[in-house]
Design a protein around this motif. Structure first.
Motif, PDB file in Angstrom:
ATOM      1  N   ALA A 285     -19.852  -3.579   3.111  1.00  0.00           N
ATOM      2  CA  ALA A 285     -19.267  -4.926   3.072  1.00  0.00           C
ATOM      3  C   ALA A 285     -19.303  -5.621   4.430  1.00  0.00           C
ATOM      4  O   ALA A 285     -19.440  -6.841   4.501  1.00  0.00           O
ATOM      5  N   THR A 286     -19.195  -4.873   5.522  1.00  0.00           N
ATOM      6  CA  THR A 286     -19.167  -5.474   6.859  1.00  0.00           C
ATOM      7  C   THR A 286     -20.533  -5.458   7.546  1.00  0.00           C
ATOM      8  O   THR A 286     -20.622  -5.720   8.744  1.00  0.00           O
ATOM      9  N   ALA A 287     -21.596  -5.155   6.796  1.00  0.00           N
ATOM     10  CA  ALA A 287     -22.938  -5.097   7.390  1.00  0.00           C
ATOM     11  C   ALA A 287     -23.346  -6.477   7.903  1.00  0.00           C
ATOM     12  O   ALA A 287     -23.092  -7.494   7.248  1.00  0.00           O
ATOM     13  N   PRO A 288     -24.003  -6.524   9.066  1.00  0.00           N
ATOM     14  CA  PRO A 288     -24.488  -7.818   9.556  1.00  0.00           C
ATOM     15  C   PRO A 288     -25.636  -8.318   8.675  1.00  0.00           C
ATOM     16  O   PRO A 288     -26.300  -7.527   7.996  1.00  0.00           O
ATOM     17  N   ALA A 289     -25.878  -9.610   8.693  1.00  0.00           N
ATOM     18  CA  ALA A 289     -26.951 -10.203   7.881  1.00  0.00           C
ATOM     19  C   ALA A 289     -28.303  -9.578   8.200  1.00  0.00           C
ATOM     20  O   ALA A 289     -29.155  -9.430   7.320  1.00  0.00           O
ATOM     21  N   GLU A 290     -28.511  -9.164   9.447  1.00  0.00           N
ATOM     22  CA  GLU A 290     -29.798  -8.582   9.844  1.00  0.00           C
ATOM     23  C   GLU A 290     -30.065  -7.227   9.192  1.00  0.00           C
ATOM     24  O   GLU A 290     -31.182  -6.724   9.239  1.00  0.00           O
ATOM     25  N   ALA A 291     -29.067  -6.620   8.558  1.00  0.00           N
ATOM     26  CA  ALA A 291     -29.258  -5.336   7.877  1.00  0.00           C
ATOM     27  C   ALA A 291     -30.040  -5.493   6.574  1.00  0.00           C
ATOM     28  O   ALA A 291     -30.602  -4.531   6.064  1.00  0.00           O
ATOM     29  N   GLN A 292     -30.092  -6.713   6.040  1.00  0.00           N
ATOM     30  CA  GLN A 292     -30.759  -6.967   4.761  1.00  0.00           C
ATOM     31  C   GLN A 292     -32.274  -7.011   4.956  1.00  0.00           C
ATOM     32  O   GLN A 292     -32.781  -7.850   5.685  1.00  0.00           O
ATOM     33  N   PRO A 293     -33.033  -6.095   4.325  1.00  0.00           N
ATOM     34  CA  PRO A 293     -34.494  -6.130   4.466  1.00  0.00           C
ATOM     35  C   PRO A 293     -35.087  -7.355   3.775  1.00  0.00           C
ATOM     36  O   PRO A 293     -34.437  -8.001   2.952  1.00  0.00           O
ATOM     37  N   SER A 294     -36.341  -7.641   4.097  1.00  0.00           N
ATOM     38  CA  SER A 294     -36.998  -8.833   3.556  1.00  0.00           C
ATOM     39  C   SER A 294     -37.356  -8.687   2.082  1.00  0.00           C
ATOM     40  O   SER A 294     -37.560  -9.688   1.402  1.00  0.00           O
ATOM     41  N   ILE A 295     -37.455  -7.443   1.590  1.00  0.00           N
ATOM     42  CA  ILE A 295     -37.746  -7.223   0.168  1.00  0.00           C
ATOM     43  C   ILE A 295     -36.781  -6.187  -0.393  1.00  0.00           C
ATOM     44  O   ILE A 295     -36.320  -5.303   0.325  1.00  0.00           O
ATOM     45  N   ALA A 296     -36.489  -6.312  -1.675  1.00  0.00           N
ATOM     46  CA  ALA A 296     -35.697  -5.307  -2.384  1.00  0.00           C
ATOM     47  C   ALA A 296     -36.658  -4.238  -2.900  1.00  0.00           C
ATOM     48  O   ALA A 296     -37.863  -4.487  -3.016  1.00  0.00           O
ATOM     49  N   PRO A 297     -36.155  -3.035  -3.218  1.00  0.00           N
ATOM     50  CA  PRO A 297     -37.048  -2.037  -3.818  1.00  0.00           C
ATOM     51  C   PRO A 297     -37.696  -2.597  -5.087  1.00  0.00           C
ATOM     52  O   PRO A 297     -37.073  -3.381  -5.811  1.00  0.00           O
ATOM     53  N   THR A 298     -38.931  -2.215  -5.342  1.00  0.00           N
ATOM     54  CA  THR A 298     -39.644  -2.672  -6.532  1.00  0.00           C
ATOM     55  C   THR A 298     -38.832  -2.391  -7.791  1.00  0.00           C
ATOM     56  O   THR A 298     -38.775  -3.214  -8.699  1.00  0.00           O
ATOM     57  N   LEU A 299     -38.201  -1.232  -7.837  1.00  0.00           N
ATOM     58  CA  LEU A 299     -37.311  -0.847  -8.932  1.00  0.00           C
ATOM     59  C   LEU A 299     -36.021  -0.350  -8.294  1.00  0.00           C
ATOM     60  O   LEU A 299     -36.058   0.563  -7.467  1.00  0.00           O
ATOM     61  N   PRO A 300     -34.872  -0.945  -8.633  1.00  0.00           N
ATOM     62  CA  PRO A 300     -33.624  -0.478  -8.018  1.00  0.00           C
ATOM     63  C   PRO A 300     -33.414   1.016  -8.283  1.00  0.00           C
ATOM     64  O   PRO A 300     -33.596   1.479  -9.408  1.00  0.00           O
ATOM     65  N   PRO A 301     -33.046   1.780  -7.244  1.00  0.00           N
ATOM     66  CA  PRO A 301     -32.845   3.215  -7.435  1.00  0.00           C
ATOM     67  C   PRO A 301     -31.563   3.502  -8.210  1.00  0.00           C
ATOM     68  O   PRO A 301     -30.642   2.691  -8.236  1.00  0.00           O
ATOM     69  N   THR A 302     -31.521   4.681  -8.819  1.00  0.00           N
ATOM     70  CA  THR A 302     -30.300   5.145  -9.470  1.00  0.00           C
ATOM     71  C   THR A 302     -29.224   5.372  -8.418  1.00  0.00           C
ATOM     72  O   THR A 302     -28.050   5.101  -8.637  1.00  0.00           O
ATOM     73  N   TRP A 303     -29.655   5.855  -7.255  1.00  0.00           N
ATOM     74  CA  TRP A 303     -28.730   6.157  -6.164  1.00  0.00           C
ATOM     75  C   TRP A 303     -29.469   6.007  -4.847  1.00  0.00           C
ATOM     76  O   TRP A 303     -30.652   6.334  -4.752  1.00  0.00           O
ATOM     77  N   VAL A 304     -28.795   5.494  -3.827  1.00  0.00           N
ATOM     78  CA  VAL A 304     -29.383   5.372  -2.493  1.00  0.00           C
ATOM     79  C   VAL A 304     -28.339   5.783  -1.464  1.00  0.00           C
ATOM     80  O   VAL A 304     -27.143   5.548  -1.655  1.00  0.00           O
ATOM     81  N   ALA A 305     -28.795   6.438  -0.392  1.00  0.00           N
ATOM     82  CA  ALA A 305     -27.896   6.844   0.690  1.00  0.00           C
ATOM     83  C   ALA A 305     -28.560   6.552   2.027  1.00  0.00           C
ATOM     84  O   ALA A 305     -29.745   6.832   2.216  1.00  0.00           O
ATOM     85  N   PHE A 306     -27.783   5.979   2.934  1.00  0.00           N
ATOM     86  CA  PHE A 306     -28.236   5.724   4.298  1.00  0.00           C
ATOM     87  C   PHE A 306     -27.525   6.731   5.196  1.00  0.00           C
ATOM     88  O   PHE A 306     -26.357   6.549   5.528  1.00  0.00           O
ATOM     89  N   GLY A 307     -28.215   7.813   5.546  1.00  0.00           N
ATOM     90  CA  GLY A 307     -27.628   8.833   6.406  1.00  0.00           C
ATOM     91  C   GLY A 307     -27.974   8.586   7.860  1.00  0.00           C
ATOM     92  O   GLY A 307     -28.734   7.667   8.187  1.00  0.00           O
ATOM     93  N   ASP A 308     -27.436   9.412   8.741  1.00  0.00           N
ATOM     94  CA  ASP A 308     -27.739   9.281  10.164  1.00  0.00           C
ATOM     95  C   ASP A 308     -29.202   9.580  10.470  1.00  0.00           C
ATOM     96  O   ASP A 308     -29.755   9.047  11.428  1.00  0.00           O
ATOM     97  N   ASP A 309     -29.818  10.460   9.667  1.00  0.00           N
ATOM     98  CA  ASP A 309     -31.172  10.911   9.981  1.00  0.00           C
ATOM     99  C   ASP A 309     -32.209  10.569   8.917  1.00  0.00           C
ATOM    100  O   ASP A 309     -33.377  10.907   9.066  1.00  0.00           O
ATOM    101  N   ARG A 310     -31.809   9.904   7.829  1.00  0.00           N
ATOM    102  CA  ARG A 310     -32.767   9.581   6.770  1.00  0.00           C
ATOM    103  C   ARG A 310     -32.194   8.535   5.828  1.00  0.00           C
ATOM    104  O   ARG A 310     -30.986   8.336   5.765  1.00  0.00           O
ATOM    105  N   VAL A 311     -33.105   7.904   5.092  1.00  0.00           N
ATOM    106  CA  VAL A 311     -32.722   7.047   3.972  1.00  0.00           C
ATOM    107  C   VAL A 311     -33.245   7.751   2.730  1.00  0.00           C
ATOM    108  O   VAL A 311     -34.386   8.227   2.703  1.00  0.00           O
ATOM    109  N   PHE A 312     -32.391   7.859   1.716  1.00  0.00           N
ATOM    110  CA  PHE A 312     -32.696   8.661   0.535  1.00  0.00           C
ATOM    111  C   PHE A 312     -32.535   7.810  -0.723  1.00  0.00           C
ATOM    112  O   PHE A 312     -31.508   7.156  -0.905  1.00  0.00           O
ATOM    113  N   TYR A 313     -33.573   7.806  -1.559  1.00  0.00           N
ATOM    114  CA  TYR A 313     -33.543   7.105  -2.842  1.00  0.00           C
ATOM    115  C   TYR A 313     -33.697   8.147  -3.945  1.00  0.00           C
ATOM    116  O   TYR A 313     -34.513   9.063  -3.820  1.00  0.00           O
TER     117      TYR A 313
END
Length: 142
Positions: A62-90
């Protein structure tokens, strides 16, 4: 593939120099990945590790800055997504045949020379069904 994002300017593709991707401390980067799936599959995991020195920006907070939003959304929304310290997981319960694109943003946070491990796509419950990308050498300069 990585793109340097600078407010008010067109994105700049990051090209490797002598086999090393070079960015500056504080740079905002948009990382993109593409998965080509030749047939309908279930329970697919896509893990995109980050080189040390980068911090992922999670646009779902909710408090993410506007610059956190990528220019495109995933082609198909994932069932689950996680932004970890060392990886992004879909994760997908179901991934139909097709080509899928993903994008997320990260910031070059700590200067140094790092290795970005390869991304991994795997069927969670079918041993041996997996694919990887190439890794990369990354340098974050001051």
């Amino acid at each position: 593939k990585g793109w340097r994002i600078d407010s008010g300017k067109a994105p700049e593709k990051i090209e490797a120099r002598d086999g090393v991707l070079q960015v500056k401390l504080g740079d905002l980067i948009e990382e993109t990945a593409e998965v080509v799936n030749p047939e309908d599959r279930t329970h697919i995991a896509i893990s995109i590790p980050l080189a040390a020195g980068f911090e992922p920006l999670n646009p779902n907070i909710a408090t993410a800055p506007a610059e956190a939003q990528p220019s495109i959304a995933p082609t198909l929304p994932p069932t689950w997504v996680a932004f970890g310290d060392d990886r992004v997981f879909y994760a997908y319960d179901s991934l139909p045949k097709g080509t899928y694109r993903f994008a997320f943003r990260l910031r070059a946070q700590t200067a140094g020379a790092y290795t970005q491990p390869p991304a991994l796509v795997a069927a969670m419950y079918k041993k041996g069904l997996r694919a990887t990308s190439a890794g990369a050498k990354v340098e974050i300069g001051k």
